[in-house]
Design an enzyme around this catalytic site. Structure first.
Site, PDB file in Angstrom:
ATOM      1  N   HIS A 305    -104.679 -98.480  14.629  1.00 52.47           N
ATOM      2  CA  HIS A 305    -103.300 -98.224  14.179  1.00 52.47           C
ATOM      3  C   HIS A 305    -102.428 -97.969  15.407  1.00 52.47           C
ATOM      4  CE1 HIS A 305     -99.928 -96.465  11.966  1.00 52.47           C
ATOM      5  NE2 HIS A 305    -100.457 -97.016  10.898  1.00 52.47           N
ATOM      6  N   ASP A 362    -105.885 -99.184   4.995  1.00 50.44           N
ATOM      7  CA  ASP A 362    -106.339-100.433   4.360  1.00 50.44           C
ATOM      8  C   ASP A 362    -107.849-100.572   4.280  1.00 50.44           C
ATOM      9  OD1 ASP A 362    -103.599-101.754   6.110  1.00 50.44           O
ATOM     10  OD2 ASP A 362    -103.741-101.535   3.941  1.00 50.44           O
TER      11      ASP A 362
HETATM   12  C1  SDX Z   1    -100.747-100.912   8.402  1.00 51.74           C
HETATM   13  O1  SDX Z   1     -97.258 -99.215  11.420  1.00 51.74           O
HETATM   14  C2  SDX Z   1     -97.673 -98.706  10.320  1.00 51.74           C
HETATM   15  O2  SDX Z   1     -97.434 -97.558   9.993  1.00 51.74           O
HETATM   16  C3  SDX Z   1     -98.435 -99.675   9.423  1.00 51.74           C
HETATM   17  C4  SDX Z   1     -99.082 -99.066   8.178  1.00 51.74           C
HETATM   18  C5  SDX Z   1     -98.025 -98.628   7.169  1.00 51.74           C
HETATM   19  O3  SDX Z   1     -98.352 -97.788   6.317  1.00 51.74           O
HETATM   20  O4  SDX Z   1     -96.912 -99.211   7.178  1.00 51.74           O
HETATM   21  O5  SDX Z   1     -99.881 -97.957   8.529  1.00 51.74           O
HETATM   22  C6  SDX Z   1     -99.954-100.088   7.446  1.00 51.74           C
HETATM   23  O6  SDX Z   1    -100.295-101.958   8.787  1.00 51.74           O
HETATM   24  C7  SDX Z   1    -102.082-100.397   8.911  1.00 51.74           C
HETATM   25  C8  SDX Z   1    -102.721-101.333   9.991  1.00 51.74           C
HETATM   26  C9  SDX Z   1    -103.415-102.485   9.242  1.00 51.74           C
HETATM   27  N1  SDX Z   1    -103.885-103.501  10.181  1.00 51.74           N
HETATM   28  C10 SDX Z   1    -105.203-103.687  10.420  1.00 51.74           C
HETATM   29  O7  SDX Z   1    -106.101-102.968   9.969  1.00 51.74           O
HETATM   30  C11 SDX Z   1    -105.504-104.904  11.282  1.00 51.74           C
HETATM   31  C12 SDX Z   1    -106.542-104.529  12.350  1.00 51.74           C
HETATM   32  N2  SDX Z   1    -105.931-103.600  13.309  1.00 51.74           N
HETATM   33  C13 SDX Z   1    -105.201-104.152  14.372  1.00 51.74           C
HETATM   34  O8  SDX Z   1    -104.974-105.448  14.531  1.00 51.74           O
HETATM   35  C14 SDX Z   1    -104.463-103.154  15.258  1.00 51.74           C
HETATM   36  O9  SDX Z   1    -105.214-102.015  15.349  1.00 51.74           O
HETATM   37  C15 SDX Z   1    -103.056-102.824  14.826  1.00 51.74           C
HETATM   38  C16 SDX Z   1    -102.242-104.064  14.657  1.00 51.74           C
HETATM   39  C17 SDX Z   1    -103.074-102.068  13.552  1.00 51.74           C
HETATM   40  C18 SDX Z   1    -102.439-101.956  15.912  1.00 51.74           C
HETATM   41  O10 SDX Z   1    -102.325-102.735  17.022  1.00 51.74           O
HETATM   42  P1  SDX Z   1    -101.662-102.172  18.388  1.00 51.74           P
HETATM   43  O11 SDX Z   1    -101.195-100.772  18.229  1.00 51.74           O
HETATM   44  O12 SDX Z   1    -100.680-103.171  18.865  1.00 51.74           O
HETATM   45  O13 SDX Z   1    -102.877-102.045  19.341  1.00 51.74           O
HETATM   46  P2  SDX Z   1    -103.500-103.242  20.143  1.00 51.74           P
HETATM   47  O14 SDX Z   1    -103.565-104.468  19.284  1.00 51.74           O
HETATM   48  O15 SDX Z   1    -102.792-103.326  21.455  1.00 51.74           O
HETATM   49  O16 SDX Z   1    -104.995-102.714  20.337  1.00 51.74           O
HETATM   50  C19 SDX Z   1    -105.289-101.777  21.361  1.00 51.74           C
HETATM   51  C20 SDX Z   1    -106.704-102.153  21.805  1.00 51.74           C
HETATM   52  C21 SDX Z   1    -106.848-103.640  22.134  1.00 51.74           C
HETATM   53  O17 SDX Z   1    -107.877-103.757  23.083  1.00 51.74           O
HETATM   54  P3  SDX Z   1    -107.416-103.982  24.660  1.00 51.74           P
HETATM   55  O18 SDX Z   1    -106.547-105.215  24.693  1.00 51.74           O
HETATM   56  O19 SDX Z   1    -106.643-102.725  25.038  1.00 51.74           O
HETATM   57  O20 SDX Z   1    -108.720-104.125  25.409  1.00 51.74           O
HETATM   58  O21 SDX Z   1    -107.608-101.907  20.695  1.00 51.74           O
HETATM   59  C22 SDX Z   1    -108.193-103.137  20.282  1.00 51.74           C
HETATM   60  C23 SDX Z   1    -107.346-104.256  20.837  1.00 51.74           C
HETATM   61  O22 SDX Z   1    -108.140-105.414  21.082  1.00 51.74           O
HETATM   62  N3  SDX Z   1    -108.162-103.129  18.822  1.00 51.74           N
HETATM   63  C24 SDX Z   1    -109.163-103.524  18.036  1.00 51.74           C
HETATM   64  C25 SDX Z   1    -108.702-103.307  16.726  1.00 51.74           C
HETATM   65  N4  SDX Z   1    -107.460-102.815  16.744  1.00 51.74           N
HETATM   66  C26 SDX Z   1    -107.127-102.711  18.044  1.00 51.74           C
HETATM   67  N5  SDX Z   1    -110.393-104.030  18.336  1.00 51.74           N
HETATM   68  C27 SDX Z   1    -111.171-104.322  17.265  1.00 51.74           C
HETATM   69  N6  SDX Z   1    -110.809-104.142  15.976  1.00 51.74           N
HETATM   70  C28 SDX Z   1    -109.587-103.635  15.667  1.00 51.74           C
HETATM   71  N7  SDX Z   1    -109.219-103.458  14.377  1.00 51.74           N
END
Ligand code: SDX
Length: 427
Positions: A305, A362
């Protein structure tokens, strides 16, 4: 004079006020930065940017805290109802008994859809994704409810807010009925907001539909958990659309479109599909390795998140609700064990620990929704149904701010500098 922050640009120093909220990080007011320095800030994804001032929802991502108008989500999920939380978000205070009854009556009076809108569904293929239908039908509401689109009129804003909150369950249930080829069910206002939705979705004209209280309570709690969440991507979309003066129905349709993405509200559908692909706990290590592999686009859906760097408090409530629904419906789903095991393994893996990746709202919701009888394609529709009150409350807060300006970000331009046109015969 409040706190200031000093910025040195070249041989000039500039000072910017630091603004304090009631709780949470201070903000640096840089509204004069470009005029004074000729420079923009650069923050794609808005990781360090506060886009607005709001009194609706507060999140402390490090502590895993979520407050709606100051009330912790755990207490609201335990003691409140979606209608009461809707009133709280819209009006700022918990309602008295008579205020709540009046609000519920008002909402119930707007649950019906203009009959002409039912024909919109017939233009879609039966296998259209219900979110595509939601984008289309909600956007089309502005073609039917002209009498509440003058956003400068507080009464119009109030009526269109009530219409949107009230009609989303009807529109969502009709999207499901259309997909399964069953007749649309009209609202029954003797039922609760959530009971009415369950009957419009799972009831059929030929039989009396009995709302199962435990399922109604679980569904209502799921709506509470999804009601609002600060300036997430879809809420920011609604605010940006609203800042141009667009009508509220068009703004909410824009929010639905943004929510559909798998990185956002589409994650609940993707998370259950992921658990089904994993299948049994013995396959989990393979998928954990894939999630950690930079060359593999696979991510653990329902994990991570932008704000929560601790356990999403909504996920904790959701996990507890799984058992309640299983017990009420006398069902079980082995995917729940797989999900619990996946969480346990991930939370003990250095990759997830270092990156502070926890289950989010989720991760477990799909297991509950599937047990209740929803197909995965309806999961994000349910998220949109519940989040409509948050979008509407945030939109009202923005529109009623006299200092509100149209949102218009700038950029760091890295394209070609000016050059002359080259005629075709000389290229
Ligand atoms: C919702 O914003 C909100 O409040 C949203 C929400 C709401 O109520 O409105 O809470 C609802 O959207 C919840 C999130 C649902 N999405 C997912 O579950 C999809 C999977 N998660 C991600 O794709 C990710 O965690 C995000 C999109 C939720 C957050 O992404 P960020 O903050 O932009 O973080 P990032 O993508 O830069 O990740 C940071 C690091 C990265 O690694 P590095 O590049 O630093 O080496 O963490 C890794 C990412 O690769 N990472 C994951 C991961 N999520 C982040 N690695 C594996 N699995 C994951 N799920």
């Amino acid at each position: 004079m409040g706190d200031q922050i000093k910025l040195s640009a070249g041989n000039a120093d500039f000072e910017y006020p630091v603004l304090k909220g009631s709780v949470g990080p201070d903000v640096i007011d840089i509204r004069k930065l470009y005029a004074q320095t000729g420079k923009f800030t650069f923050d794609p994804g808005f990781t360090s940017t506060a886009s607005c001032e709001s009194a609706l929802t507060y999140i402390d991502g490090d502590e895993g805290v979520l407050l709606h108008r100051g009330y912790p989500i755990g207490q609201l999920a335990e003691h409140s109802s979606f209608m009461e939380v809707s009133y709280l978000l819209l009006n700022g205070e918990l309602p008295s008994k008579s205020e709540l009854e009046k609000f519920e009556l008002t909402i119930s009076r707007h649950t019906m859809l203009h009959e002409q809108l039912a024909t919109f569904y017939r233009g879609f293929r039966r296998d259209a994704h219900p979110m595509a239908i939601m984008c289309g039908v909600v956007g089309a509401l502005s073609a039917f409810y002209h009498d509440s689109t003058d956003i400068s009129d507080p009464e119009h804003r109030k009526i269109s807010s009530h219409r949107l909150i009230a009609k989303m369950p009807t529109i969502a249930a009709m999207a499901f009925k259309y997909a399964v080829g069953q007749p649309f069910m009209y609202p029954d206002n003797k039922l609760s907001y959530t009971g009415n939705f369950l009957r419009m979705t799972f009831g059929v004209p030929a039989e009396e539909y009995e709302v199962v209280p435990a399922v109604e309570k679980a569904m209502d709690r799921i709506f509470i958990l999804h009601a609002d969440h600060e300036q997430n991507a879809s809420t920011s979309t609604v605010r940006l659309a609203g800042s141009s003066g667009a009508n509220p129905f068009a703004c909410i349709a824009a929010g639905i479109a943004c929510l559909w993405g798998p990185a956002h509200g589409g994650a609940n559908e993707a998370a259950l599909n992921m658990l089904r692909e994993i299948g049994t706990p013995d396959k989990i290590p393979h998928y954990i390795e894939r999630a950690k592999d930079k060359n593999d686009p696979f991510r653990l859906m329902g994990f991570g998140h932008r704000v929560y760097k601790n356990y999403d408090p909504r996920a904790a409530v959701m996990q507890k609700t799984v058992r309640e629904v299983f017990d009420a419906l006398k069902v079980d789903d082995p995917l729940f064990e797989t999900a619990l095991r996946l969480e346990e393994i991930a939370l003990n893996d250095p990759y997830f620990v270092e990156k502070k990746l926890f289950p989010n709202v989720d991760f477990y919701s799909g297991i509950i929704l599937s047990a209740i009888g929803f197909p995965t394609t309806m999961f994000t529709v349910l998220f949109a149904l519940a989040r409509t009150v948050g979008w509407v409350a945030q939109w009202n807060e923005m529109i009623s701010d006299p200092g509100q300006k149209i949102g218009r970000p700038r950029q760091l331009y890295t394209g070609p500098t000016q050059r002359d046109y080259v005629p075709l015969d000389r290229r």
